[in-house]
Design an enzyme around this catalytic site. Structure first.
Site, mmCIF file in Angstrom:
data_model
loop_
_atom_site.group_PDB
_atom_site.id
_atom_site.type_symbol
_atom_site.label_atom_id
_atom_site.label_comp_id
_atom_site.label_asym_id
_atom_site.label_seq_id
_atom_site.Cartn_x
_atom_site.Cartn_y
_atom_site.Cartn_z
ATOM 1 N N GLU A 168 0.814 -1.220 0.000
ATOM 2 C CA GLU A 168 0.000 0.000 0.000
ATOM 3 C C GLU A 168 0.851 1.276 0.000
ATOM 4 O O GLU A 168 0.828 2.067 0.959
ATOM 5 C CB GLU A 168 -0.961 -0.005 1.193
ATOM 6 C CG GLU A 168 -1.941 -1.156 1.144
ATOM 7 C CD GLU A 168 -3.033 -1.080 2.208
ATOM 8 O OE1 GLU A 168 -2.940 -0.234 3.106
ATOM 9 O OE2 GLU A 168 -3.983 -1.873 2.132
ATOM 10 N N GLU A 370 -5.120 -8.802 0.539
ATOM 11 C CA GLU A 370 -5.702 -8.566 1.867
ATOM 12 C C GLU A 370 -7.191 -8.361 1.706
ATOM 13 O O GLU A 370 -7.642 -7.694 0.780
ATOM 14 C CB GLU A 370 -5.149 -7.296 2.539
ATOM 15 C CG GLU A 370 -3.779 -7.410 3.118
ATOM 16 C CD GLU A 370 -3.347 -6.136 3.853
ATOM 17 O OE1 GLU A 370 -4.218 -5.434 4.431
ATOM 18 O OE2 GLU A 370 -2.135 -5.853 3.851
HETATM 19 C C1 BG6 Z 1 -4.207 -2.554 5.374
HETATM 20 C C2 BG6 Z 1 -2.799 -2.698 5.854
HETATM 21 O O1 BG6 Z 1 -4.371 -1.222 5.011
HETATM 22 O O2 BG6 Z 1 -5.254 -2.742 6.254
HETATM 23 C C3 BG6 Z 1 -2.653 -3.403 7.199
HETATM 24 O O3 BG6 Z 1 -1.962 -3.285 4.906
HETATM 25 C C4 BG6 Z 1 -3.794 -3.006 8.105
HETATM 26 O O4 BG6 Z 1 -1.405 -3.084 7.728
HETATM 27 C C5 BG6 Z 1 -5.092 -3.467 7.463
HETATM 28 O O5 BG6 Z 1 -3.658 -3.506 9.410
HETATM 29 C C6 BG6 Z 1 -6.342 -3.249 8.287
HETATM 30 O O6 BG6 Z 1 -6.478 -1.908 8.646
HETATM 31 P P1 BG6 Z 1 -6.485 -1.456 10.158
HETATM 32 O O7 BG6 Z 1 -6.212 0.001 10.107
HETATM 33 O O8 BG6 Z 1 -7.852 -1.775 10.689
HETATM 34 O O9 BG6 Z 1 -5.427 -2.208 10.843
#
Ligand code: BG6
Length: 469
Positions: A168, A370
């Site tokens: 990201e 993800e």
């Molecule tokens: C993604 C990232 O943006 O989302 C992770 O690659 C992150 O590092 C994940 O943890 C979930 O978002 P958050 O802010 O709820 O942890």
């Protein structure tokens, strides 16, 4: 799409995504130096949910073997994590042998459990001394990243098949430099684009180093390199005005096309660069940069997807900090929200991204790198085995996204797999352990004990049968 049983291809892979800084802990062991999250934690722990800073991750270092066995038991064939720059390299920018040994052990432990490690290099985690030297606004840091990447490829080149330069890359320009949400809390659109430009150069230099080392036999011949980004599809209102469509163009241009053009063509989108210049935002280009960017084309792509973006024409062209504004949020009246995270749940976005890829970048393979749902404290009932009964919300979330992926694949999308984010609960930046994503709980009150949740049975069935019910 809900409630229909679909089958994903047998060679479609299931796995998990995590990152070094969010899991490893051991923040001062194995020669690790301070990173930017440690700096922020030291500065003001109160900025972190329940005052839980960057120090312990989810304690994976002490649970390494157990965690990979858990991933394997969920039916996951691969896990993406990241090497921490501040662990692999010392304060002089040289290899830290203790850090290298740590990662050799991590990757070997994964393999012993039957899990293929996918390795990302940078996950928002710059060594602190490099931020002090200018962070992503500095060419010196771009060079330092290239040295770090080269060192990692040389050290692990015979072990690792799947490499990624950045996770990201749009997030730090936005969070640290533009919206001032992350340390060092800057509100400057122009500085954010300078950071974005330098990250793009850093990515391209890493890909170049990878190709050179592969040609020299130091990186295995079957290894591939990619980039991972949250290519959040932007939508606008029905019957949009020309100004609304302009807001979509620039949102898509800065967040998505910037990276997609870089990794497929080795260029940046000229319409975006021109519009930025018209508004006084100039990229710090130098002679020779075009040749560097041209080397940034990748073998495949990771798509992190949590939510769509909904934008409309901005009310004001300039914000209170004097920054140009190209779009503002459009609140869709039908939006279904994950209130814990404040993110819209819109599984079809994954299909829309797939359709764009098939149309505009038909040769590029990709995977969902993800996806997941973080719910505050996972405050559901527990069953008689003490497991959190999260099935009612986590299962439909994953099922609906997988169903749209299956449909996209049927229509020709080159989507090869799915990694669930934080399959074992992990530390989420300044949200710390507030929102839990896992199929497996991390019990902070009992020494980070791992306890599978109800949803773990469901994902195991899906990952092993490829039937999504
Ligand atoms: C993604 C990232 O943006 O989302 C992770 O690659 C992150 O590092 C994940 O943890 C979930 O978002 P958050 O802010 O709820 O942890």
């Amino acid at each position: 799409m809900a409630n229909q049983s679909v089958t994903l291809p047998q060679d479609f892979f299931f796995g998990a995504a995590l990152s070094g800084p969010q899991t490893e802990g051991a923040w001062q062991s194995f020669g690790k130096i301070e990173n930017i999250w440690d700096t922020w934690s030291n500065l003001n722990l109160g900025d972190f949910h329940n005052r839980v800073g960057s120090y312990a991750g989810n304690d994976m270092t002490r649970h390494m073997q157990e965690d990979f066995e858990l991933f394997a038991s969920l039916g996951f064939a691969s896990v993406r994590t990241s090497i921490q720059w501040a662990r692999l390299m010392d304060a002089d920018g040289k290899l830290n042998p203790e850090g290298a040994a740590y990662y050799h052990k991590l990757f070997a432990t994964a393999r012993e459990a039957g899990v293929e490690p996918f390795v990302n290099l940078y996950h928002f985690d710059m060594p602190a001394y490099l931020l002090r030297r200018g962070g992503w606004e500095s060419r010196e840091v771009v060079e330092a990243y290239a040295t770090y990447a080269t060192t990692a490829f040389a050290e692990f080149g015979q072990e690792i098949e799947h490499w990624f330069t950045f996770n990201e890359p749009i997030v730090e320009p936005e969070q640290r430099y533009e919206h001032g949400r992350w340390y060092p809390f800057i509100h400057d659109f122009g500085r954010a684009r300078i950071a974005q430009y330098h990250i793009s150069l850093a990515h391209a230099l890493a890909v170049d180093a990878f190709r050179n080392l592969q040609a020299a036999g130091m990186v295995r011949a079957d290894a591939r390199i990619g980039l991972i980004n949250c290519f959040t599809p932007p939508y606008t209102r029905d019957n949009p005005s020309a100004a609304d469509l302009e807001a979509v163009r620039m949102t898509d241009g800065i967040n998505n096309r910037w990276w997609l053009d870089l990794v497929t063509e080795g260029t940046l989108p000229q319409d975006v660069v021109d519009t930025l210049a018209e508004r006084g935002v100039h990229l710090p280009t130098r002679a020779g940069d075009e040749q560097i960017l041209a080397r940034g084309t990748v073998d495949w792509l990771g798509f992190n997807y949590y939510h769509p973006a909904r934008v409309q024409a901005p009310e004001h062209d300039v914000d209170e900090h004097g920054n140009p504004v190209f779009a503002q949020e459009y609140v869709w009246p039908d939006a279904v929200m994950n209130e814990s995270r404040g993110w819209e749940i819109y599984p079809k976005g994954i299909y829309d991204f797939a359709t764009t890829m098939t149309r505009d970048y038909p040769d590029l393979e990709w995977f969902v790198s993800e996806n997941g749902i973080g719910i505050e404290e996972d405050r559901a009932e527990r069953d008689e085995q003490g497991r959190i009964c999260d099935g009612a919300y986590r299962v439909p979330f994953v099922r609906d996204h997988l169903a749209w992926i299956a449909r996209a694949i049927d229509e020709g999308a080159k989507c090869r797999g799915y990694h669930y984010w934080g399959a074992i609960d992990c530390w989420s930046w300044n949200n710390a352990f507030k929102n839990r994503y896992g199929f497996v709980e991390v019990d902070l009150a009992h020494d980070y004990k791992r306890v599978p949740k109800e949803s773990s049975d469901w994902i195991r069935r899906v990952a092993t049968t490829h039937v999504v019910e």
